[in-house]
Design a protein around this motif. Sequence first.
Motif, PDB file in Angstrom:
ATOM      1  N   VAL A 230       0.839  -1.193   0.000  1.00 13.97           N
ATOM      2  CA  VAL A 230       0.000   0.000   0.000  1.00 13.97           C
ATOM      3  C   VAL A 230       0.877   1.248   0.000  1.00 13.97           C
ATOM      4  O   VAL A 230       2.023   1.228   0.465  1.00 13.97           O
ATOM      5  N   ARG A 231       0.317   2.334  -0.543  1.00 14.76           N
ATOM      6  CA  ARG A 231       0.939   3.657  -0.482  1.00 14.76           C
ATOM      7  C   ARG A 231       0.034   4.533   0.363  1.00 14.76           C
ATOM      8  O   ARG A 231      -1.116   4.776   0.006  1.00 14.76           O
ATOM      9  N   LEU A 232       0.551   4.989   1.502  1.00 13.03           N
ATOM     10  CA  LEU A 232      -0.246   5.738   2.459  1.00 13.03           C
ATOM     11  C   LEU A 232       0.227   7.183   2.539  1.00 13.03           C
ATOM     12  O   LEU A 232       1.432   7.470   2.409  1.00 13.03           O
ATOM     13  N   GLU A 233      -0.716   8.071   2.783  1.00 10.10           N
ATOM     14  CA  GLU A 233      -0.412   9.495   2.866  1.00 10.10           C
ATOM     15  C   GLU A 233      -0.822  10.030   4.237  1.00 10.10           C
ATOM     16  O   GLU A 233      -1.890   9.684   4.751  1.00 10.10           O
ATOM     17  N   VAL A 234       0.037  10.873   4.818  1.00 14.29           N
ATOM     18  CA  VAL A 234      -0.286  11.524   6.090  1.00 14.29           C
ATOM     19  C   VAL A 234      -0.201  13.034   5.898  1.00 14.29           C
ATOM     20  O   VAL A 234       0.610  13.535   5.115  1.00 14.29           O
ATOM     21  N   ARG A 243       7.021  -2.893  11.869  1.00 11.43           N
ATOM     22  CA  ARG A 243       7.857  -4.059  11.686  1.00 11.43           C
ATOM     23  C   ARG A 243       7.654  -4.554  10.262  1.00 11.43           C
ATOM     24  O   ARG A 243       6.546  -4.879   9.871  1.00 11.43           O
ATOM     25  N   GLY A 244       8.729  -4.559   9.480  1.00 12.13           N
ATOM     26  CA  GLY A 244       8.628  -4.970   8.086  1.00 12.13           C
ATOM     27  C   GLY A 244       9.301  -3.963   7.183  1.00 12.13           C
ATOM     28  O   GLY A 244      10.132  -3.162   7.636  1.00 12.13           O
ATOM     29  N   THR A 245       8.959  -3.992   5.908  1.00  7.76           N
ATOM     30  CA  THR A 245       9.575  -3.098   4.926  1.00  7.76           C
ATOM     31  C   THR A 245       8.707  -1.866   4.742  1.00  7.76           C
ATOM     32  O   THR A 245       7.567  -1.948   4.271  1.00  7.76           O
ATOM     33  N   VAL A 246       9.273  -0.706   5.119  1.00  9.53           N
ATOM     34  CA  VAL A 246       8.571   0.571   5.024  1.00  9.53           C
ATOM     35  C   VAL A 246       9.477   1.560   4.317  1.00  9.53           C
ATOM     36  O   VAL A 246      10.651   1.733   4.701  1.00  9.53           O
ATOM     37  N   ALA A 266       3.857  -5.688   1.661  1.00 12.41           N
ATOM     38  CA  ALA A 266       3.034  -6.751   2.237  1.00 12.41           C
ATOM     39  C   ALA A 266       3.794  -7.460   3.356  1.00 12.41           C
ATOM     40  O   ALA A 266       5.008  -7.663   3.269  1.00 12.41           O
ATOM     41  N   GLY A 267       3.077  -7.828   4.396  1.00 13.32           N
ATOM     42  CA  GLY A 267       3.680  -8.517   5.532  1.00 13.32           C
ATOM     43  C   GLY A 267       4.105  -7.592   6.646  1.00 13.32           C
ATOM     44  O   GLY A 267       4.469  -8.060   7.737  1.00 13.32           O
ATOM     45  N   ASP A 369      -5.265  -0.381   5.772  1.00 13.01           N
ATOM     46  CA  ASP A 369      -4.947  -1.645   5.110  1.00 13.01           C
ATOM     47  C   ASP A 369      -5.809  -1.922   3.882  1.00 13.01           C
ATOM     48  O   ASP A 369      -5.802  -3.021   3.340  1.00 13.01           O
ATOM     49  N   GLY A 370      -6.572  -0.905   3.435  1.00 11.94           N
ATOM     50  CA  GLY A 370      -7.330  -1.059   2.201  1.00 11.94           C
ATOM     51  C   GLY A 370      -8.589  -1.879   2.329  1.00 11.94           C
ATOM     52  O   GLY A 370      -9.169  -2.270   1.317  1.00 11.94           O
ATOM     53  N   ARG A 371      -9.062  -2.141   3.546  1.00 10.62           N
ATOM     54  CA  ARG A 371     -10.265  -2.954   3.723  1.00 10.62           C
ATOM     55  C   ARG A 371     -11.523  -2.087   3.764  1.00 10.62           C
ATOM     56  O   ARG A 371     -12.488  -2.404   4.457  1.00 10.62           O
TER      57      ARG A 371
END
Length: 573
Positions: A230-234, A243-246, A266-267, A369-371
């Motif tokens: 996902v690509r998120l904007e703040v 925790r993971g790849t950001v 993802a993950g 999370d796009g849900r």
Amino acid sequence: MSTPALIALVAIALVGLASVVIGSLGVRVARSTSDFLVASRTVGAVPNAAAISGEYLSAATFLGVAGIVLREGADALWYPIAFCAGYLALLVLVAAPLRRSGAYTIPDFAEARLHSPRLRRLCTALVLLIGWLYLLPQLQGAGLALTTLTRLPSWVGIVGAGVLVVLSVVAGGMRSITFVQAFQYWLKLTALTVPALIAGALFLGSDRELDRPSAPTFAEATTISVETPVRLEVAADTALTARGTVDGRIVDGPLTWAPGVHEVEAGAELRFEAGSGVPVPAGSPPTDREWLEPHTGGAQLLEIYSILVAGIAGTMGLPHVLVRFYTNPDGRAARRTTVVVLAMIGAVFVLVALLGLLSRAFTPELLVDGRTDGAVLLVPTAVLGDGWAGWLLGGLVSAGAAAAFLSTSSGLVVSLAGVLFTDVLRGRLRDFRLAALVSAVVPIAPALAVTRLDLALTVPLVFAVAAATFCPLLVLGVWWRGLTPAGASAGLLVGAVLSCVGVGFTLVGQVPEGSLGVLLLRPAAVAVPAAFLTMVLVSRVTRAEVPLDVDRTLLQLHAPERLGLSRDRLDGS
């Protein structure tokens, strides 16, 4: 399994069981081909309107519209406007003439109007394409609902929905499905009205706001697992633990996001403390105030135009909607049906838009999370808490969601089975049941194989395909005597190719930015005018092929039934 999950599963099972039982009642009265295909053309205006509303208000409506309102705000309201306006266009332009044509299916109408077996075969292929494309998001909606509510794997919902739809349809064809879809409409209306009233009352009695110049906030500490990139904007500095790849690097601990766009693979797992601002999908309004304001510049204006064209023209071209008008006794009843449908679907669109609005206050974490398609399903427990009141309200919404994907899927399977029965199998009633089985089974494999699609993206694409193919054929076929088989075929092919390009890009997930990307995702603004123009130009070039009986045919389509000139009266049917 937890108590709320068990309640949701029982509610879904009860809806499925009720649908099969009601459908089986049609066995007692469905004995002829006409019963199975068009309910012997005896369905009254109000029951038919309830059935049409039941099948039109799909999983994309029940889940997707609220989800896109949660994500996009005021701009998302163009979707329900377009879908409702489509029935107004249908009322004015094609409802009554289509009924007077005496056809069973769109290919029937095409051949009766233009006397071309080749055109009929092309229409048959397009009906199957549109129907199967539309079944894909319905089945995935069933999987989404089951996973969101019960944590069962999505394939259980996909396969289960397919089985229930086949059992409902093979029982008694169109006559049975009419009863089933009318029941499902009233269930969906109830399942939306009750939570909308409760959530609205609690929102008005709270200190929650939706017009802040900042992002929505987490009401409590929240941990979110990201299942797809996902690509998120703040909009402001946001502290979190990840925790993971950001942003292209592996992290395991606290960090602070600066205003702008951030990429999460993802993950990854993200934890936000209570009061933290909620990140939104990149490109969506990052603050509540922007979310409430319409944006009509550049590519967004082009997208709005294309949504309107797809919704209005696509409604006139959806095979499972059109086949419903063949079940009315006459053209006048078809018009009355359409007026009632406008009121019924308008009420539902108001409710889902309201739930989308309220979900911004109660379930903003779905933005991360796009849900967002699950907003309607999760609002009950977010509003009433994790107790019996929330669980029972969630069970009611679960029943409504089950009715949503079952009703539209049933209508699609009936229309597909009708075309396969009349144009491919050409056999006895048992072949209709085989056709229904094939119609439901074919889209199950891609529904299982394709990554879960955004309902707000995929369903308008199907509308675009219908808008660019059958809408021009029906409008010109009903109102223009100069249409020729060659012109109709050329327009259908041009519209299908241009609109299906967007479907392909969406399925592979490779869409460029800017106006080109908008036109790929929303091709109706280009594909529909191109299809109309192609039909007119090619028909002009091939004007010698205009059917000799065109004036007689158009008289049958437009003359009031009391004159006795409709195809049904002349054929003695």
